[in-house]
Design a protein around this motif. Structure first.
Motif, PDB file in Angstrom:
ATOM      1  N   GLY A 250      10.408  26.870  37.231  1.00 23.34           N
ATOM      2  CA  GLY A 250       9.226  26.273  38.262  1.00 23.34           C
ATOM      3  C   GLY A 250       8.185  27.356  38.443  1.00 23.34           C
ATOM      4  N   ALA A 251       8.370  28.549  37.798  1.00 24.34           N
ATOM      5  CA  ALA A 251       7.256  29.510  37.970  1.00 24.34           C
ATOM      6  C   ALA A 251       5.966  29.216  37.251  1.00 24.34           C
ATOM      7  CB  ALA A 251       7.741  30.999  37.464  1.00 24.34           C
ATOM      8  N   THR A 252       4.843  29.837  37.655  1.00 24.15           N
ATOM      9  CA  THR A 252       3.556  29.505  36.965  1.00 24.15           C
ATOM     10  C   THR A 252       3.687  29.905  35.432  1.00 24.15           C
ATOM     11  OG1 THR A 252       2.583  29.608  38.982  1.00 24.15           O
ATOM     12  CG2 THR A 252       1.171  29.570  36.973  1.00 24.15           C
ATOM     13  N   ALA A 253       4.310  31.142  35.224  1.00 20.85           N
ATOM     14  CA  ALA A 253       4.283  31.797  33.969  1.00 20.85           C
ATOM     15  C   ALA A 253       5.375  32.865  33.908  1.00 20.85           C
ATOM     16  CB  ALA A 253       2.898  32.392  33.677  1.00 20.85           C
ATOM     17  N   GLY A 254       5.994  33.048  32.584  1.00 18.80           N
ATOM     18  CA  GLY A 254       7.059  34.279  32.356  1.00 18.80           C
ATOM     19  C   GLY A 254       5.943  35.234  31.690  1.00 18.80           C
ATOM     20  N   ILE A 255       6.333  36.424  32.255  1.00 23.32           N
ATOM     21  CA  ILE A 255       5.472  37.696  31.768  1.00 23.32           C
ATOM     22  C   ILE A 255       6.097  38.712  30.871  1.00 23.32           C
ATOM     23  CG2 ILE A 255       4.282  39.638  32.801  1.00 23.32           C
ATOM     24  CD1 ILE A 255       3.136  36.868  33.694  1.00 23.32           C
ATOM     25  N   CYS A 256       5.521  38.997  29.899  1.00 24.55           N
ATOM     26  CA  CYS A 256       6.292  40.271  29.076  1.00 24.55           C
ATOM     27  C   CYS A 256       5.032  40.938  28.661  1.00 24.55           C
ATOM     28  CB  CYS A 256       6.717  39.316  27.713  1.00 24.55           C
ATOM     29  SG  CYS A 256       7.182  40.575  26.699  1.00 24.55           S
ATOM     30  N   LEU A 257       5.009  42.392  29.156  1.00 23.95           N
ATOM     31  CA  LEU A 257       3.825  43.499  28.973  1.00 23.95           C
ATOM     32  C   LEU A 257       4.480  44.458  28.358  1.00 23.95           C
ATOM     33  CD1 LEU A 257       1.900  42.827  32.374  1.00 23.95           C
ATOM     34  CD2 LEU A 257       1.414  41.790  30.160  1.00 23.95           C
ATOM     35  N   MET A 276      10.225  30.199  27.403  1.00 19.55           N
ATOM     36  CA  MET A 276       9.971  28.818  26.824  1.00 19.55           C
ATOM     37  C   MET A 276      11.239  27.779  27.018  1.00 19.55           C
ATOM     38  SD  MET A 276       8.660  30.639  23.318  1.00 19.55           S
ATOM     39  CE  MET A 276       8.763  29.161  22.338  1.00 19.55           C
ATOM     40  N   ALA A 277      12.358  28.340  26.943  1.00 23.86           N
ATOM     41  CA  ALA A 277      13.589  27.564  27.146  1.00 23.86           C
ATOM     42  C   ALA A 277      13.535  27.073  28.493  1.00 23.86           C
ATOM     43  CB  ALA A 277      14.797  28.314  26.830  1.00 23.86           C
ATOM     44  N   ARG A 278      13.088  27.618  29.416  1.00 25.68           N
ATOM     45  CA  ARG A 278      13.045  26.867  30.648  1.00 25.68           C
ATOM     46  C   ARG A 278      11.565  26.243  31.021  1.00 25.68           C
ATOM     47  NH1 ARG A 278      18.088  26.926  33.484  1.00 25.68           N
ATOM     48  NH2 ARG A 278      19.084  27.661  31.992  1.00 25.68           N
ATOM     49  N   GLY A 279      10.498  26.198  30.090  1.00 31.39           N
ATOM     50  CA  GLY A 279       9.472  25.534  30.249  1.00 31.39           C
ATOM     51  C   GLY A 279       8.429  26.233  31.220  1.00 31.39           C
ATOM     52  N   LEU A 280       8.517  27.579  30.937  1.00 33.37           N
ATOM     53  CA  LEU A 280       7.481  28.094  31.363  1.00 33.37           C
ATOM     54  C   LEU A 280       6.262  28.483  30.487  1.00 33.37           C
ATOM     55  CD1 LEU A 280       9.545  28.692  33.538  1.00 33.37           C
ATOM     56  CD2 LEU A 280       8.917  31.365  33.816  1.00 33.37           C
ATOM     57  N   PRO A 281       4.990  28.501  30.882  1.00 35.52           N
ATOM     58  CA  PRO A 281       4.105  29.025  29.968  1.00 35.52           C
ATOM     59  C   PRO A 281       4.336  30.710  29.813  1.00 35.52           C
ATOM     60  CG  PRO A 281       3.069  27.511  31.530  1.00 35.52           C
ATOM     61  CD  PRO A 281       4.759  27.764  31.984  1.00 35.52           C
ATOM     62  N   VAL A 282       3.810  31.331  28.682  1.00 36.44           N
ATOM     63  CA  VAL A 282       4.128  32.780  28.539  1.00 36.44           C
ATOM     64  C   VAL A 282       2.879  33.607  28.436  1.00 36.44           C
ATOM     65  CG1 VAL A 282       5.153  34.534  26.834  1.00 36.44           C
ATOM     66  CG2 VAL A 282       6.254  32.266  27.001  1.00 36.44           C
ATOM     67  N   VAL A 283       2.977  34.525  29.198  1.00 35.50           N
ATOM     68  CA  VAL A 283       1.752  35.705  29.088  1.00 35.50           C
ATOM     69  C   VAL A 283       2.479  36.888  28.543  1.00 35.50           C
ATOM     70  CG1 VAL A 283      -0.021  36.996  30.302  1.00 35.50           C
ATOM     71  CG2 VAL A 283       0.551  34.451  31.044  1.00 35.50           C
ATOM     72  N   SER A 332       4.220  24.278  28.731  1.00 36.20           N
ATOM     73  CA  SER A 332       5.497  24.133  29.024  1.00 36.20           C
ATOM     74  C   SER A 332       6.159  22.968  27.932  1.00 36.20           C
ATOM     75  CB  SER A 332       5.739  23.521  30.360  1.00 36.20           C
ATOM     76  OG  SER A 332       6.808  23.175  30.822  1.00 36.20           O
ATOM     77  N   ARG A 333       5.712  21.874  27.800  1.00 35.68           N
ATOM     78  CA  ARG A 333       6.354  20.806  26.645  1.00 35.68           C
ATOM     79  C   ARG A 333       6.478  21.572  25.222  1.00 35.68           C
ATOM     80  NH1 ARG A 333       2.610  17.397  29.104  1.00 35.68           N
ATOM     81  NH2 ARG A 333       1.256  17.778  27.687  1.00 35.68           N
ATOM     82  N   THR A 334       5.319  22.344  24.896  1.00 33.22           N
ATOM     83  CA  THR A 334       5.219  22.906  23.398  1.00 33.22           C
ATOM     84  C   THR A 334       6.463  24.129  23.435  1.00 33.22           C
ATOM     85  OG1 THR A 334       2.992  22.434  23.184  1.00 33.22           O
ATOM     86  CG2 THR A 334       3.886  24.027  22.007  1.00 33.22           C
ATOM     87  N   GLY A 335       6.246  25.063  24.465  1.00 34.78           N
ATOM     88  CA  GLY A 335       7.383  25.859  24.473  1.00 34.78           C
ATOM     89  C   GLY A 335       8.761  25.558  24.424  1.00 34.78           C
ATOM     90  N   HIS A 336       9.008  24.524  25.321  1.00 31.09           N
ATOM     91  CA  HIS A 336      10.226  24.094  25.318  1.00 31.09           C
ATOM     92  C   HIS A 336      10.850  23.499  23.923  1.00 31.09           C
ATOM     93  CE1 HIS A 336      13.504  20.869  26.237  1.00 31.09           C
ATOM     94  NE2 HIS A 336      14.220  22.190  26.979  1.00 31.09           N
ATOM     95  N   ARG A 337      10.079  22.597  23.573  1.00 31.93           N
ATOM     96  CA  ARG A 337      10.197  22.052  22.147  1.00 31.93           C
ATOM     97  C   ARG A 337      10.477  23.308  21.142  1.00 31.93           C
ATOM     98  NH1 ARG A 337       6.326  18.938  21.957  1.00 31.93           N
ATOM     99  NH2 ARG A 337       4.629  20.093  20.542  1.00 31.93           N
ATOM    100  N   ILE A 338       9.665  24.209  21.179  1.00 31.23           N
ATOM    101  CA  ILE A 338      10.036  25.284  19.976  1.00 31.23           C
ATOM    102  C   ILE A 338      11.243  25.784  20.172  1.00 31.23           C
ATOM    103  CG2 ILE A 338       9.164  27.391  19.089  1.00 31.23           C
ATOM    104  CD1 ILE A 338       6.417  26.603  19.722  1.00 31.23           C
ATOM    105  N   ALA A 339      11.541  26.151  21.494  1.00 29.98           N
ATOM    106  CA  ALA A 339      12.953  26.889  21.826  1.00 29.98           C
ATOM    107  C   ALA A 339      14.171  26.015  21.521  1.00 29.98           C
ATOM    108  CB  ALA A 339      12.831  27.136  23.374  1.00 29.98           C
TER     109      ALA A 339
END
Length: 401
Positions: A250-257, A276-283, A332-339
């Motif tokens: 449920g977070a707005t995004a997942g962060i990887c810097l 992606m597996a949890r449906g989070l947009p990635v930054v 969210s939809r796209t990332g989850h589908r790819i994962a």
């Protein structure tokens, strides 16, 4: 099959070691003796496992841990069918009398020396060829599993790749919301600790908090504690992977810097796949593998790429997601589908177990015919260095095991 699994560096509840590989072995009906630093990490062992506690190798305190590990391995390894170890340090602690031995290569050990804060800077580059030499020695004397396709070029021969995938639910438990972003994984300078803190400071006036879930190295810990006190971030410390994945829902995004470091240039950060597996947009920063996964897939984009060392750009990306439900849900939809299609661990789990069974049987005098199989996104080849078909009807049977 009885497997001895050993680490003196990683947390006993490391996601790859415990939640994926050991769980896959147990689910396949094998028994496991797990050698790890349980006491120093305050971990209560899984009752399904036979566990052996050893000191933790951390910073410059490694000799004592390796001596203890050597004694423990000398006692437990000879009676096992296979020894699977996870730290390059343990190459110095392997007993002469041991079963089929497998090194699970998690990282580019030589390249990672450049970002080890505990190692004196004058020693970092001179040690790289020595580490490469140890890798070549290991390749000639044992089996290797690689965590990344990009690691293949370091070795002369072909070795199977067991990527850092994750369990991908059929659907995300919660849609990405507003008010918080999540960072999952170990925290260090090279992994963007300072950028996370600055991101928290920039997002706080907008009512968005940065949640940091993961352990930290000694050098970074004071900065994280200070940021916690000023409420720039919410730092939870180490949390077991299954619980941590529930926390990021449920977070707005997942962060990887991640910084632009040699050790990261050929690696796909596991955290990106977990987001992606949890449906989070990635930054994410423009780590090549992460950038390609997030923005260059046929299915579409599932996040945004920001420059290295630029928390202002990361904050801008988060605010854009925070203000657009439509954008969040599309990513969210796209990332989850790819994962789900390419990074679902159970597909890899069967192949991982079968590979260990194949090696154990082959060294017991039983031959297993080579196979070529296709796993989503990968081509695996066995008995010359590859993972066998996950759906093979029966595992190889060793009559004397």
């Amino acid at each position: 099959m009885h497997a001895v699994v050993a680490t003196v560096v990683h947390h006993p509840e490391d996601a790859r070691i415990l939640h994926r590989q050991i769980r896959a072995l147990l689910d396949a009906g094998h028994t496991v003796t797990y050698i790890a630093p349980f006491r120093e990490r305050g971990v209560t062992p899984d009752p399904e496992l036979t566990v052996v506690d050893v000191p933790r190798a951390v910073g410059r305190r490694r000799i004592g841990a390796l001596r203890a590990a050597r004694a423990v391995l000398a006692h437990h390894a000879p009676t096992a069918d296979i020894l699977l170890f996870h730290d390059p340090e343990l190459l110095l602690a392997l007993p002469r009398n041991r079963p089929t031995t497998v090194w699970d290569v998690h990282e580019d050990a030589a390249a990672s020396l450049l970002s080890k804060p505990w190692l004196p800077k004058p020693l970092r580059r001179p040690l790289r060829p020595i580490v490469r030499g140890f890798e070549g020695h290991a390749e000639r004397r044992m089996h290797l599993l690689l965590a990344e396709e990009g690691y293949r070029q370091r070795f002369r021969h072909t070795h199977p790749v067991v990527p850092n995938t994750t369990y991908v639910p059929p659907e995300p438990e919660r849609a990405p919301g507003t008010g918080r972003v999540a960072y999952l994984g170990h925290v260090s300078e090279a992994r963007g600790a300072a950028e996370l803190v600055e991101l928290g400071r920039r997002l706080r006036p907008h009512g968005i908090r940065v949640e940091v879930i993961g352990s930290s190295d000694t050098e970074t810990r004071p900065m994280l504690r200070a940021a916690q006190q000023e409420e720039a971030i919410h730092w939870y410390g180490f949390v077991p992977n299954d619980q941590a994945l529930r926390m990021i829902n449920g977070a707005t995004a997942g962060i990887c810097l991640l910084h632009d470091q040699p050790n990261y240039r050929h690696s796909l950060p596991t955290k990106v796949v977990e987001y992606m597996a949890r449906g989070l947009p990635v930054v994410t920063s423009p780590n090549p593998a992460a950038s390609a996964l997030v923005t260059q897939q046929p299915q579409g984009e599932c996040g945004m790429v920001v420059p290295f060392g630029d928390p202002a750009a990361a904050a801008e990306a988060v605010l854009r997601l925070h203000s657009s439900q439509q954008l969040r849900e599309r990513f969210s939809r796209t990332g989850h589908r790819i994962a789900r299609e390419s990074f679902h661990w159970p597909v890899q789990a069967e192949a991982f177990v079968r590979q260990l069974e194949t090696w154990a049987c082959a060294e017991a005098g039983h031959q297993v015919a080579p196979q070529t199989v296709e796993v989503p996104g990968q081509l695996w080849r066995t008995a010359g260095g590859g993972l066998p078909l996950p759906t093979a009807p029966e595992p190889p049977h060793c009559a004397n095991r």
